[in-house]
Design an enzyme around this catalytic site. Structure first.
Site, mmCIF file in Angstrom:
data_model
loop_
_atom_site.group_PDB
_atom_site.id
_atom_site.type_symbol
_atom_site.label_atom_id
_atom_site.label_comp_id
_atom_site.label_asym_id
_atom_site.label_seq_id
_atom_site.Cartn_x
_atom_site.Cartn_y
_atom_site.Cartn_z
ATOM 1 N N GLU A 1 20.439 -14.792 -15.614
ATOM 2 C CA GLU A 1 20.733 -13.556 -14.911
ATOM 3 C C GLU A 1 22.171 -13.082 -15.065
ATOM 4 O O GLU A 1 22.616 -12.192 -14.363
ATOM 5 C CB GLU A 1 20.320 -13.633 -13.450
ATOM 6 N N MET B 1 20.778 -29.102 -10.638
ATOM 7 C CA MET B 1 19.848 -29.688 -11.599
ATOM 8 C C MET B 1 18.498 -30.063 -10.995
ATOM 9 O O MET B 1 17.832 -30.982 -11.466
ATOM 10 C CB MET B 1 20.464 -30.918 -12.282
ATOM 11 N N CYS C 1 0.793 -1.201 0.000
ATOM 12 C CA CYS C 1 0.000 0.000 0.000
ATOM 13 C C CYS C 1 0.831 1.258 0.000
ATOM 14 O O CYS C 1 2.024 1.238 0.224
ATOM 15 C CB CYS C 1 -0.821 0.023 1.271
ATOM 16 N N ASN D 1 1.559 -0.719 5.774
ATOM 17 C CA ASN D 1 2.076 -0.977 4.445
ATOM 18 C C ASN D 1 3.118 -2.056 4.598
ATOM 19 O O ASN D 1 4.178 -1.836 5.168
ATOM 20 C CB ASN D 1 2.698 0.297 3.862
ATOM 21 N N GLY D 2 2.795 -3.220 4.142
ATOM 22 C CA GLY D 2 3.741 -4.316 4.282
ATOM 23 C C GLY D 2 3.007 -5.604 4.505
ATOM 24 O O GLY D 2 1.869 -5.753 4.080
ATOM 25 N N LYS E 1 15.591 -23.026 -6.089
ATOM 26 C CA LYS E 1 15.839 -22.446 -4.764
ATOM 27 C C LYS E 1 15.047 -21.170 -4.589
ATOM 28 O O LYS E 1 15.631 -20.092 -4.482
ATOM 29 C CB LYS E 1 17.327 -22.202 -4.543
#
Lengths: 493, 1515
Positions: B917, B502, B22, B256-257, B965
């Protein structure tokens, strides 16, 4: 407590495959002893270091016993031989046999084989079990408690021995019947000493006797009155092998000087063991021109034996074309490939020919003098199946004094115990069983080549183990005997 | 209150998993009277936070917004008079804001009920006022659920109460009303909700957008509506089923959270309420129970708890300090008094843990606290005339810069408080000092809180067990060879968890035909999107693992006995320590031992009976005053088997909660069973206070025997093991964003898969378990099988063989693996020989195995559909493969050969490959390059993420989590960071790279929306995709992501994954895609969001059948990672993390790369085969295209083989539920997202810079900027790169001056040639991904505050920046320069975690820093002005850096040059002051130098890396 071991993760990059050296041909053909020199322990540990401890150890899938190969390699690398042995004995009753005479489908499946030569798995196996014997770790496996059940194992070849050993460990009273005078089947009388010295077999048999297994030799179950004795057992396991040799019904076959390989090898094994052979006429290769028909392991054993008997010449025929040296495209890694394999016997001297079909034997005075052959090629027939086609004009005459037929076995002896117990054979001539190794005759089980058809020693042991588990379940409702589990790699032809 | 406001759960969707995030803020006047201006400006503020909220499918329906003010007495008095009744004096009446049903009859009934309850409560009913509302602008969904809004007025009656007492009575009244109405017939209660009931404050809220709030409530526009304070809130729900009642503010706070530990906090609070006692309430206390409104939202429940503490006598700041304590455990410089306060209260209540800004008020105090990790932005401004504005962003209310006296931010764990009676801001120090000294906490703690040291020295482990006994015990507890050979040795030898690679291709426990430990049926939950995971290593300062034993006292009171507990440093204890504790037996620490065994022969019935006995025994032990209950499974013998420790723990924990006894004792688990980290997590997560894994510890000597390499002594080994477990537990906690063990305990952060309802309800109450599953009978059978291994085999001792395991490596007799010798061999054979029959072998085996022992989809069957059609009529395979993608595997984790082969294959097919990444070499950016990756991934490490990289994408994927993960960042071990990898990643060769667990610009859903917006600006033509991992609740998260305007949502199965990962994560976190995909599709359809997005699915897809099932469950696109790797030669070595991949894929070693035998053709072949199988299925169903299959879940049916002893208990109907919704909602991606790109400021910039863009000529111009102008300069930068190439323009080409408050992501990804200046201030994510531009911020000339003491830019500046410069005249918030890899920046002070994970560049800080500076910093340098000499000791995390003086001439010149330019660019007073006396200033600077970086620089200088040449495959 600290110890230092080399990190194994890059071992496969650092070291090359290395096997023990063979004794010089000139020396070894003079005796019937082991052809390999001993292998130093450190060198072996280095070889174990080449194992990559794969996420998917294809070797274990390639091994019909399901040997836990990466696990024992790991412990050999550490020098922890005891633990390596404990891992090995979980899946294999007789590593001393497979460590010597297995064609090692595990090595064909070894992942390192994708990029390099595979790990020397068989050699490592052999050294683990020899170390275990040396250290006295190999216990007989006498069970703590007996179930009171009695099991007869008919046949003392590798599958019979494996079934007997397992059933005995499960606590049953086991009697093994052997028609020959010593137990071991083809281990005893089929495989030459230079590949498997008989003290190795005797050592194991002695242990099994010590564990309470009764061996009744010279008893040909199913012949004579002995068939009746089986009714005293709670279960019977037929491990009678595929002993009916494949014949070559061509003109001149009935002539003297043409023998089944089994008879030839059996005699030689008896001879080496110093046993009397008065009741049979000897088959000897000395100074003879020997032709071995059949390019398989048995043929190879005949060559080694003939060389030791100082044959004048040795020629080997194989009806199939010469296989490639590398993997054929249709048999990629990790499948067991049909490739050119040269044994120590070949190294000792033999003339090898492929795509050779024998047409007839030439005889003189009731003795064979020559073979007439023709070259063949494989063509696809109208039914889509491959067939041999003779190449016109390729006929050759081969002088010969002694011909040995090593072209395989068709199945178990259909008479004898099989007939006596009324056990049916299947379409391939093998003993018919259900998924649990039981024949249609309740309480009668079968394992090994007699059930499976002609195969490898390692398969025979595997069958014996699995059948023992089935028998155990049959007898007591469930079994704690191990099974190798699924995952066998298929044969790709 | 009733639960009507939540839709019932249906299918896989469950409203319990809704999340929200929020915009929050408040305004107050410290002095003087209330004004209408405060209200008005607060509403304006709310509108300026609009981008932090969201709308549903129906754009006009907001997720909720509201305002809390003081009672505007004058206004109310007049309004009530109009309504026909009079109000007494201000303060003597209470006003309630009430939602009532629209139905007049129901309403009348409820009103009468309310009135009679008021009388019963001896208060005076004054009257009802219907609140005027104007619903003309609100959306359809909001309208459907619109209540009738009323105000209720209640007088004090005859009593003359103090304000506090009256508030208390009103609180009781409200609770009684809520309970009473819940008891009435459901129809009558429909729509009843009390927003607030107080004599001080009132709430106006609803399912409204920020703009609608003002219009909907004309009251708020009335000039008589005055207040000194106004708290506002705008909600972003992940779901579009928001409810009127869940709009905020609540009664005492807004939020907020997210409270991550809600389940645990709720359970503990429920357990505590039985012991509530307060003289202030007397007998009324019973009327309050149950206290919590369960099933509402985390914020609502938090509000319930705060209110209780408040009304029971604690001032509201005190209550907030209890519930959201700052990270005191490792805070060296905290005062003793404050530490004692926190220490004391940790014995009373566990923290409510999670990212949070919580503004709160009781009408007198108004303030806000921030969570211990500072994960929410909170900025404030104080003006000269006493106005305080606090909000999520700066610039939300127009304030003349010359009026400002202070600009600040809320710091982690700190409180910002205004006392409206004292008319001033009370500093965090002052208020906490005041509260911490209100009682002799330090004395109480010293006297009563026992420490581990007080137990005396604990002897080292010495006992030995004979090998046979040990072996038998291990068999009985189901140990496998893998446990002893792979899992435990790294823990024992190195104190670290084992790593694997893997993914996990083994079946779920319930699908396995082997007996499995009960732990295996539970999957760890993890944070994604709505809250961030933590980095428990780099940010250890916020974590805490201590545990306390003993009884808790009444939470409403306080006294010395409250802290009569035993404090241990961690929850895992040795055999000897447990023995010592058990010997304590003194008042407060009385021990009872309970045997957790059952007669194994009696099966499930015996197990049930044993559990019932245990629960009874535990209850009577507590009643007898025992506080330490030891649950022990020692004593297993031939007849008695261990009750699974988790089952025993859960059973007793929940029984004690239900009977109100749980807080009166601690549960000490003594078990032979736990050995993996996951086991301990579960035991603690279901209530264990400490765990003693006696058998794991007993096994240590024998494991040391058979472990290679150097091994430690036994004592050290035991310490290592315990330490590794505790670190592992902390890591699992941190994946969920939980920082204290205390909060994790009992928080049940798990989902069960394959456990039946009866078991869950009784022992794991309220744990999600959505497909049913096993019963106690099966659990008992699994125990029996293990037990039999140990004891039945006794007769044939030599046969007692330990199970191979086979979880991590394939083994015969081990767990099934999808990738096994047969499937790998056949797949490789098929693609290499282009042999369709081998592929048929492969897929036949894979599909059969899926059915017999593999995946959930194996239990589904595709129904015969319409008439089959000839396959020629089906769309060609070349069309189908366009929906295929390869997985995100980074260049770095895999070799360039394999990375490029994948790209080439996908480009030829018209599919998409993904960079992963690790960035991509610039030579592959060209759109015509055959080896360009069309999908560019943006992950938390931001490696190689530059404007040029983004601009070259067709699709940009934000990786929120990865299957292998989830909740953790990727890592590239140092040995794989070869120079060519380092170059692409903008890092240093041979320095390991760790991606942060969270994206530091995504702590919540609105942050994700911001990043999507940023990336859309960076490349308006690219689709933006968000990658999520399947877990319970992923559907609601996906709904939020769809509302955050993602174009594609990827649901990744947890079983996939190729990267290196701790085994705990590999095996136990996340779910298969079948569940996540189905939940996502159902939730999106239900919310009408499915039409806006495309859904993608991945995770062990291998065959045409897999693709078809995924399509039927709702996927449009399909990702494959493992299978294409296997096609290229991967043999599942699972050693990716070691750089020794023998087939040249997951390695950078040139020698091994040379062995790579894969080709693009292999990959193409694979996809061809899969697509052909899909075609065959389509033809069989009578479909001509794959589109027709998507979402046709009606074509699937459950088909579970009856012989499956465990799987046959499953019920997949929730997965197969098809929602009946209007066609318009069900159609897939019929609309595209409206990203609002046409409205961004950059359109103006691009227009004005037209000439520069055209010719590159120099130019400069000025604009105004507001906080709603976000990603300023980003789209302009994209335009520059498109015209002028990746290098941008020459320095100084275009200068833009902006005046005002810059919105978030100012200058994000902006490129060289640009200089962007702000006169004013800036919000969070300043300079995100900076790609060459120069950013300058300074306060307006008219400002009178000292810039260097005030906050000029927000949190997380320069995140992932790669090049460029930044000069900030003023201070920055938390995490300045996080993951900077090349920018040179000057700033005048930073908050906590400065320069975190930095890998390059240079940061100069001309002022103080917060704590934990340089955590995880592996490259670049920082110069910090260390005025008071405390930097090294208090502020810097020295794990990876050295602190040096600025000695060399080069360093001195660099520093001085930057300071000079800072002075020149910003006019910095601070810089000028330093330069004026440079000789004196210089020694005050310290240089922060990463150790590894220094080493690498030396090696580079020595020319060690010079010979490395970068090789690229020619396509």
């Amino acid at each position: 407590m600290t110890k230092k071991n080399e990190d194994k993760s890059r071992g496969f990059l650092k070291y090359k495959r290395e096997m023990p050296a063979r004794r010089p041909v000139s020396e070894r053909v003079l005796d019937s002893a082991e052809v390999y020199f001993p292998f130093p322990e450190e060198a072996l540990k280095t070889q174990a270091t080449r194992c990559m401890d794969c996420g998917v150890p294809f070797c274990q899938a390639g091994c019909p016993l399901g040997n836990r190969i990466p696990d024992w390699n790991h412990f050999v690398h550490l020098g922890n031989w005891k633990e390596a042995y404990d891992q090995l004995r979980m899946t294999n009753n007789f590593p001393e046999f497979t460590g010597r005479i297995c064609p090692a489908p595990c090595e064909s499946a070894c992942v390192l084989g994708v990029i390099d030569s595979p790990v020397t798995i068989e050699q490592i196996e052999r050294e683990i079990i020899e170390m275990a014997f040396k250290q006295g770790w190999v216990d007989a496996g006498t069970p703590a408690v007996r179930t009171g059940k009695h099991v007869a194992v008919v046949g003392s070849g590798p599958s019979g021995l494996a079934a007997a050993d397992q059933l005995n460990r499960a606590g049953h009273w086991v009697t093994v019947f052997e028609r020959d005078d010593r137990p071991g089947g083809l281990l005893q009388y089929g495989i030459p000493d230079f590949k498997l010295e008989k003290h190795v077999v005797e050592r194991r048999i002695a242990l099994m006797e010590q564990a309470g297994i009764v061996f009744k030799t010279g008893v040909h179950v199913g012949v004579g009155a002995d068939g009746e004795t089986l009714s005293a057992f709670d279960a019977v396991v037929l491990c009678i092998g595929a002993t009916k040799p494949r014949d070559l019904p061509i003109p001149g076959r009935e002539t003297d000087g043409i023998h089944f390989a089994w008879n030839y090898l059996w005699q030689q094994n008896k001879r080496v063991a110093g046993q009397p052979l008065d009741h049979v006429s000897p088959i000897l290769a000395k100074d003879k021109h020997v032709i071995v028909i059949g390019g398989g392991d048995t043929g190879s054993d005949c060559i080694g034996t003939a060389n030791r008997q100082q044959a004048a010449s040795i020629t080997q025929f194989e009806v199939l074309p010469m296989p490639p040296e590398g993997r054929p495209v249709h048999q990629p890694w990790p499948f067991y490939p049909m490739i050119l394999r040269s044994s120590s016997s070949h190294e000792e001297g033999a003339d090898r020919h492929w795509s050779v079909m024998t047409k007839y034997f030439e005889t003189e005075n009731g003795r064979v003098t020559a073979l007439h052959t023709v070259k063949t090629e494989i063509q696809t027939g109208p039914d889509g199946r491959p067939k041999f086609v003779e190449i016109p004009g390729s006929e050759v005459r081969w002088p010969a004094d002694l011909v040995l037929l090593a072209i395989g076995y068709t199945g178990p002896d259909p008479d004898g115990v099989v007939a006596r117990l009324g056990v049916p054979l299947d379409g391939r001539g093998a003993i018919q069983t259900d998924g649990a190794y039981q024949t249609p005759v309740p309480g009668v089980f079968a394992a090994g080549d007699g059930r499976r058809g002609q195969s490898l020693v390692v398969w025979a042991i595997s069958e014996g183990r699995e059948a023992a588990r089935a028998v155990d379940t049959y007898l007591v409702g469930s079994s704690r005997l191990p099974t190798k589990g699924g995952g066998d790699l298929p044969f790709v032809r | 209150m009733n639960n009507d406001h939540l839709l019932p759960s249906e299918g896989l969707y469950d409203p319990a998993f809704e999340h929200d995030a929020c915009g929050v803020g408040f305004i107050c006047r410290m002095r003087g009277e209330g004004t209408h201006d405060v209200v008005d400006r607060a509403l304006t503020m709310l509108c300026n936070l609009d981008h932090r909220g969201a709308n549903g499918c129906d754009e006009a329906s907001g997720d909720g917004s509201g305002i809390l003010t003081q009672l505007p007495h004058g206004f109310l008095e007049a309004s009530c008079r109009e309504a026909g009744f009079a109000l007494p004096a201000a303060g003597t009446y209470g006003a309630g804001a009430v939602f009532l049903p629209k139905d007049a009859e129901q309403r009348r009934y409820l009103m009468q009920l309310v009135e009679s309850v008021i009388l019963d409560e001896k208060l005076q009913f004054l009257g009802w006022r219907q609140v005027p509302t104007d619903n003309r602008t609100i959306g359809r969904t909001a309208l459907e659920r619109e209540p009738s809004v009323w105000q209720l007025f209640v007088g004090q009656g005859i009593e003359d109460l103090t304000s506090e007492a009256f508030e208390r009575r009103l609180f009781v009244l409200r609770k009684v009303l809520e309970h009473a109405i819940r008891k009435t017939p459901a129809d009558g209660a429909n729509g009843f909700y009390i927003c607030s009931l107080s004599s001080r404050t009132i709430v106006y809220k609803g399912m409204l957008t920020t703009q609608q709030l003002r219009d909907y409530f004309p009251d708020l526009a009335d000039p008589r509506f005055v207040s000194r304070l106004a708290l506002v809130h705008s909600r972003f729900s992940t779901n579009t089923m928001p409810q009127w009642a869940l709009a905020q503010p609540f009664r005492a706070m807004c939020h907020n959270g997210e409270i991550n530990t809600l389940r645990g906090n709720t359970n503990w609070m429920n357990a505590r309420q039985a012991h509530f006692e307060s003289p202030l309430f007397g007998n009324d206390i019973a009327k309050l129970l149950p206290l919590l409104e369960e099933g509402t939202s985390d914020s609502a429940v938090f509000d319930n708890a705060v209110e209780m503490l408040l009304h029971a006598g604690r001032p509201i700041p005190h209550a907030m300090m209890m519930m959201v304590p700052e990270a005191w455990e490792h805070h060296e410089s905290m005062s003793d008094e404050k530490r004692a306060f926190y220490n004391f209260h940790s014995c009373v209540m566990e923290p409510w843990d999670g990212p949070a800004t919580i503004p709160f008020t009781d009408g007198r105090y108004i303030g806000a606290v921030l969570d211990r990790n500072g994960l929410r932005p909170s900025r404030y401004v104080v003006t000269k005339d006493g106005l305080v504005v606090m909000s999520s962003e700066t610039g939300v209310v127009n304030i003349d810069p010359s009026d400002i006296v202070q600009k600040g931010r809320l710091q982690p764990g700190r409180m910002f408080l205004i006392d409206l009676e004292e008319n001033r801001i009370i500093s965090d120090d002052e208020i906490k000092h005041r509260i911490a000294s209100s009682q002799p906490y330090a004395f109480w703690v010293a006297e009563n809180l026992k420490q581990a040291e007080d137990l005396g020295p604990i002897p080292p482990a010495s006992s030995t067990i004979d090998a046979d006994t040990l072996h038998r015990a291990q068999l009985a507890f189901g140990y496998t060879s893998e446990d002893l050979r792979m899992l435990m040795p790294p823990m024992i030898v190195d104190g670290k968890e084992a790593l694997g690679s893997m993914g996990d291709d083994t079946p779920l426990a319930v699908l396995s035909e082997n007996p499995r430990l009960l732990y295996d049926y539970f999957r760890q939950l993890f944070a994604q999107v709505t809250n961030p995971p933590l980095d428990a290593i780099r940010e250890e300062i916020v974590t805490s693992m201590f545990t306390s034993l003993g009884a808790q006292e009444n939470v409403l009171g306080e006294g010395p006995l409250h802290c009569r507990q035993l404090r241990l440093k961690g929850p895992i204890v040795s055999n000897e320590l447990l023995a010592r504790i058990a010997e304590l037996d003194e008042p407060g620490f009385e021990v009872e031992r309970l045997a957790t065994l059952f007669p194994v022969a009696r099966g499930g019935e015996g197990l049930l009976a044993a559990l019932e006995v245990l629960c009874r025994q535990a209850a009577s032990a507590v009643d007898a005053g025992k506080t330490l209950l030891v649950l022990s499974d020692r004593g297993v013998d031939a007849d008695n088997a261990p009750i699974p420790a988790l089952l025993a723990t859960g059973a007793i924990h929940h029984h004690l909660i239900r009977t109100g006894r749980r807080t009166r004792c601690s549960l000490l688990i003594e078990s032979g069973e736990p050995r993996e980290v996951h086991h301990f997590c579960l035991l603690i997560g279901y209530g264990a206070d400490i765990v003693n894994p006696y058998l794991a510890l007993d096994a240590i000597p024998s494991i040391l025997e058979s472990t290679p390499g150097e091994t430690p002594e036994r004592g050290d080994a035991e310490w290592n093991y315990i330490h590794a477990v505790e670190k592992g537990v902390l890591k699992v906690m941190s994946k969920m964003g939980i920082s204290t063990l205390q909060s994790y305990r009992g928080a049940q952060i798990f989902e069960a898969v394959g456990i039946g309802r009866s078991v869950i309800d009784a022992y794991f109450t309220k744990t999600p378990s959505r497909i049913g599953g096993i019963t106690l009978d099966i659990i008992a059978e699994e125990v029996r099988l293990r037990h039999a291994c140990a004891f039945e085999a006794a007769s044939t001792a030599s046969l007692a063989v330990m199970h191979v395991g086979g979880r991590y490596q394939w083994r015969r007799n081990g767990e099934h693996h999808n990738y096994n010798p047969q499937t790998i061999a056949r797949l490789q054979q098929a693609v290499r020989q282009n042999d369709a029959s081998s592929f048929a072998e492969f897929s036949g085996i894979a599909n059969t195995e899926a059915r017999e022992q593999g995946a959930l989809r194996g239990l589904l069957k595709i129904r015969a559909g319409q008439k089959a059609i000839p396959i020629e009529e089906v769309e060609p395979w070349t069309e189908i493969v366009k929906r295929f993608k390869t997985g995100a595997m980074s260049y770095g984790s895999i070799s360039s050969e394999s990375h490029e082969a994948l790209a080439i294959a996908m480009n030829r097919l018209g599919g998409r490959s993904n960079t992963g990444e690790g960035g991509e070499h610039p030579s592959r950016y060209d759109r015509t390059a055959p080896h360009r990756s069309r999908i560019k991934q943006v992950a938390s490490g931001r490696f190689g993420v530059t404007m040029a990289y983004l601009a070259s994408a067709d699709e940009i994927q934000i990786k929120m989590a990865q299957g292998a993960k989830p909740g953790e960042g990727g890592q590239l071990p140092a040995e794989k960071v070869y120079p060519w990898i380092a170059q692409v990643r903008h890092s240093t060769p041979y320095v390991g790279l760790i991606s942060p667990p969270p994206h530091h610009d995504i702590y919540s859903i609105e942050d994700l929306a911001q990043l999507i917006f940023d990336l859309k600006n960076a490349n308006p033509e690219a689709r933006i995709s968000v990658k999520l991992v399947s877990e319970v609740g992923v559907g609601t998260i996906a709904a939020g992501v769809a509302k955050g305007k993602a174009d594609v949502i990827l649901i990744s199965g947890a079983d996939g994954g190729t990267g290196a990962s701790p085994m705990t994560s590999l095996a136990h976190a996340g779910l298969p895609w079948e569940l996540g995909l189905s939940e996502t599709h159902q939730t999106l359809v239900r919310n009408g969001l499915r039409s806006r997005v495309r859904v993608e699915c991945d995770g062990q897809l291998k065959t045409g059948f897999d693709v078809a099932v995924a399509a039927l469950l709702g996927a449009d696109e399909f990702g494959f990672a493992t299978a294409p790797l296997v096609a290229m030669g991967c043999i599942m070595m699972r050693k990716c993390h070691l750089n020794t991949c023998p087939v040249g894929i997951a390695t950078q070693d040139p020698e091994l790369r040379a062995k790579f035998q894969g080709t693009p053709e292999h990959v193409i072949q694979f996809f061809h085969f899969v697509a052909e199988e899909v075609r065959a299925i389509l033809a069989g169903l009578g479909f001509r295209s794959l589109d027709e299959l998507v979402g046709r879940v009606d074509l699937l049916e459950q088909d579970i083989p009856a012989h499956r002893w465990k799987a046959s208990h499953l019920d997949l109907s929730a997965v197969l539920m098809r929602l009946e919704v209007p066609r318009i909602l069900a159609d897939f991606q019929t609309n595209t997202q409206e990203h609002g790109i046409a409205r961004v400021k950059d359109n103006e910039l691009i227009a004005r810079a037209a000439a520069t863009l055209e010719t590159g000529e120099k130019d400069a111009f000025s604009v105004t900027i507001e906080n709603t102008d976000r990603a300023f300069g980003t789209m302009l930068s994209n335009a520059i790169v498109r015209r002028h190439g990746p290098a941008g323009l020459p320095d100084g080409t275009l200068t833009i001056d902006a005046r005002g408050s810059a919105g978030q992501s100012f200058g994000a990804f902006s490129v060289a040639g640009l200089t962007l200046r702000v006169e004013g201030d800036a919000n969070d994510y300043f300079g995100k991904g900076l790609s060459g531009a120069r950013l300058i911020v300074y306060p307006p000339a008219s400002a009178t505050f000292a810039a260097e003491d005030n906050i000029l830019i927000g949190n997380v500046a320069l995140y992932g920046a790669t090049s460029g410069e930044a000069f900030v005249r003023g201070r920055a918030g938390e995490r300045f320069g996080v993951r900077n890899s090349g920018v040179r920046a000057v700033v005048e002070g930073v908050g906590d975690h400065g320069c975190e994970y930095m890998t390059g560049g240079c940061v100069v800080v001309l002022g103080t820093t917060g704590r934990n500076f340089a955590a995880g910093m592996s490259g670049g340098v920082a110069y910090v002005l260390d005025v008071d000499g405390t930097f090294a000791s208090l502020h810097c995390n020295r794990e990876m850096v050295d602190i040096e003086t600025v000695e060399t001439a080069a360093d001195q010149a660099e520093l001085r040059g930057l300071v000079e330019r800072h002075a020149a660019y910003t006019g910095s007073v601070q810089a000028r002051r330093l330069l004026a006396a440079w000789e004196q200033a210089l020694p005050q600077f310290v240089k922060v130098m990463p150790v590894e970086y220094k080493r690498a620089l030396k090696r580079m200088a020595a020319g060690e890396y010079a010979t490395v040449e970068i090789r690229h495959v020619a396509a």
